[in-house]
Design a protein around this motif. Sequence first.
Motif, PDB file in Angstrom:
ATOM      1  N   HIS A  26      21.014  41.147  37.527  1.00 19.57           N
ATOM      2  CA  HIS A  26      21.428  40.623  38.828  1.00 19.57           C
ATOM      3  C   HIS A  26      22.634  41.665  39.350  1.00 19.57           C
ATOM      4  N   GLY A  27      22.699  41.404  40.844  1.00 12.53           N
ATOM      5  CA  GLY A  27      23.826  41.772  41.380  1.00 12.53           C
ATOM      6  C   GLY A  27      24.824  40.623  42.122  1.00 12.53           C
ATOM      7  N   HIS A  28      25.522  40.997  43.033  1.00 15.75           N
ATOM      8  CA  HIS A  28      26.340  40.183  43.636  1.00 15.75           C
ATOM      9  C   HIS A  28      26.656  40.375  45.142  1.00 15.75           C
ATOM     10  N   GLN A  29      26.892  39.159  45.793  1.00 11.92           N
ATOM     11  CA  GLN A  29      27.290  39.303  47.153  1.00 11.92           C
ATOM     12  C   GLN A  29      28.748  39.207  47.188  1.00 11.92           C
ATOM     13  N   ASP A  60      35.157  41.454  35.418  1.00 17.60           N
ATOM     14  CA  ASP A  60      35.572  41.271  36.734  1.00 17.60           C
ATOM     15  C   ASP A  60      34.796  42.165  37.567  1.00 17.60           C
ATOM     16  N   VAL A  61      33.622  41.689  38.084  1.00 21.64           N
ATOM     17  CA  VAL A  61      32.779  42.561  38.859  1.00 21.64           C
ATOM     18  C   VAL A  61      32.471  41.983  40.315  1.00 21.64           C
ATOM     19  N   ASP A  62      31.983  42.898  41.279  1.00 19.08           N
ATOM     20  CA  ASP A  62      31.665  42.422  42.872  1.00 19.08           C
ATOM     21  C   ASP A  62      30.369  43.023  43.059  1.00 19.08           C
ATOM     22  N   ASP A  63      30.202  43.417  44.437  1.00 21.81           N
ATOM     23  CA  ASP A  63      28.794  43.662  45.045  1.00 21.81           C
ATOM     24  C   ASP A  63      28.543  45.179  44.536  1.00 21.81           C
ATOM     25  N   GLN A  64      29.540  45.805  44.009  1.00 20.60           N
ATOM     26  CA  GLN A  64      29.241  47.307  43.656  1.00 20.60           C
ATOM     27  C   GLN A  64      28.669  47.287  42.511  1.00 20.60           C
ATOM     28  N   VAL A  65      28.349  46.266  41.780  1.00 18.97           N
ATOM     29  CA  VAL A  65      27.927  46.163  40.381  1.00 18.97           C
ATOM     30  C   VAL A  65      26.558  45.307  40.194  1.00 18.97           C
ATOM     31  N   GLU A  66      25.730  46.201  39.400  1.00 17.29           N
ATOM     32  CA  GLU A  66      24.313  45.607  39.039  1.00 17.29           C
ATOM     33  C   GLU A  66      24.505  45.405  37.517  1.00 17.29           C
ATOM     34  N   HIS A  67      24.361  44.233  36.943  1.00 19.61           N
ATOM     35  CA  HIS A  67      24.212  44.497  35.469  1.00 19.61           C
ATOM     36  C   HIS A  67      23.387  43.475  34.867  1.00 19.61           C
ATOM     37  N   GLN A  68      22.861  43.683  33.675  1.00 16.35           N
ATOM     38  CA  GLN A  68      22.213  42.751  32.650  1.00 16.35           C
ATOM     39  C   GLN A  68      22.908  42.580  31.311  1.00 16.35           C
TER      40      GLN A  68
END
Lengths: 174, 223
Positions: free
Chosen positions: B151-154, B180-188
Motif C-alpha cells: 500500500h501507499g498513503h495519501q 514514519d512514512v507518507d505519500d512518497q512511500v509505497e511499502h509491503q
Amino acid sequence: MMLAEMAVTKDKSLYVQLYQHFAPKVKAYIIRLGMMEATAEELTQEAMLNMWRKSHLFQPGKSAASTWLFTLARNQSIDWMRKQKYPEYSWDDIQESSDDVSGVDAGEQAVQSERVALAISQLPENQAQVVYMSFYEGCSHSEIAERLKVPLGSVKSRIRLAAEKLKLTLRGEQ
Amino acid sequence: MKINHHLDEATLFSYVAGSLSQGMALVVACHVSICDTCKGRVLETESIGGALLDGIASDNISEQLSEDGLKQVLARLDEEEPEVLPDNKITSRFISRDDVPAPLSDYIGNSLESIHWMRLAPGFFYYDVCKERQGICRLLKVAPGKSLLPHGHQGNELTLLLRGSYEDEMGHYTQGDVVDVDDQVEHQALIGGDEDCICLLATDSPLRFTTLLGKILQPISGF
C-alpha cells in the motif's frame, strides 16, 4: 529561578509575579489558536492554576519556565477543543546529556527567546508560515498542504528546514 | 532496548505544536516515552514553543486579562485539588512486562494480553484504540510469516513496534522502532521471527492499496 522557588516555598507573592508575566502571554497564545475571548480567559485561568498545582512537576534543569508554561497552555487548549487529553510522553528517566539546551535560567531564557524570535523573523517566508500554522493555528501537515496548495512532502521539508535552523539557534550555533 | 528507527523531524515538530491528530500524537507519545534520543529532540522543540510564548506581545485590547482574573485565581489556590489520575509524566516507561508504553495504557489498560482482538483474516487481528475524524488509530496483531498488502498513503502513517519484528523495502524493525512514512512511500511489510508482531498504527487519511485485492478488501478492513 522564580518558578522553581515557588514550587518549593509555595510563596504566593512569587505566584503573583509569575502570573503577571505569563498570563497575558498565555491568553494571547490561546486566542491565536482560535478561541473566543471568554473561552481564552477561562482556559488561561485554568492553565495558570495548573502552574500552581503542578509546580512540583516542573524540572528547572530540564526546561525553562516559559517552555513548561507553553506545554500547560497547549494541553489545556487542546483538551478543551478535542474533549480528550492530548497524549503526553512519560519522562521520569530522561538521560542528562551534554548538549541539553533546556536547563537555563531566566536571564538566559530571555536571551534565547529573543534569538529564536529573530531566527523566526529571518526564516524564508514559506518556512515561517508553516511554523506559525503549526503552532498558532494547530494545522496538521495535510491541512497546511491543502490550504497552501502544495504537496505534503513540501510542507514536511519546510518544517524540517525551519526546525533545524531554530534548533541551531537555540544551541547558539547560528 | 536498541532503537534504530526514529521520528521524522516534521512529525515531532507538529506533535510539540499540538497539531497532530489524536492517534498520531498517541504513537509519538508512546515512542518518545521509550526513546531517549527522541525525548531529547522533543525537549529541544518544546524550547521553541517556550520561546514563541515568551515572544508574544499582548498589546491587543481583547488579549488583555480581565482585572479580577488574578483575584479569582488567587482565591482558588487554596482549594482542595480535584482528584486527578496519576500523571503520565511521572509513571515508568513501560508499565508492565507486556510492553504497553505509559501513554497507551490510558486507552487499553496495562496488558496486551487482555485485548479483545477483532479478526480481519487468518493471522490478522486488530483493535481500534480511538476514533479518528480521518484515518485510523489501531493496534494490529499479525502472525509470523504473514505479509501486509502492499500500500501507499495519501497522508502520513506512523507505526510503533510493540512486540515482534517486521521488515519492508526500507528496513528491519524491532520493538520500540517507529516507521514514519507518507505519500512518497509505497511499502509491503513482512512479519519476521517466530512470534506475533504487535504494532500501534495511526494514519491521518485512508491508505492507498496498490493491488486489486487490497482495493476490494479496503471497505471491509476499515483502512
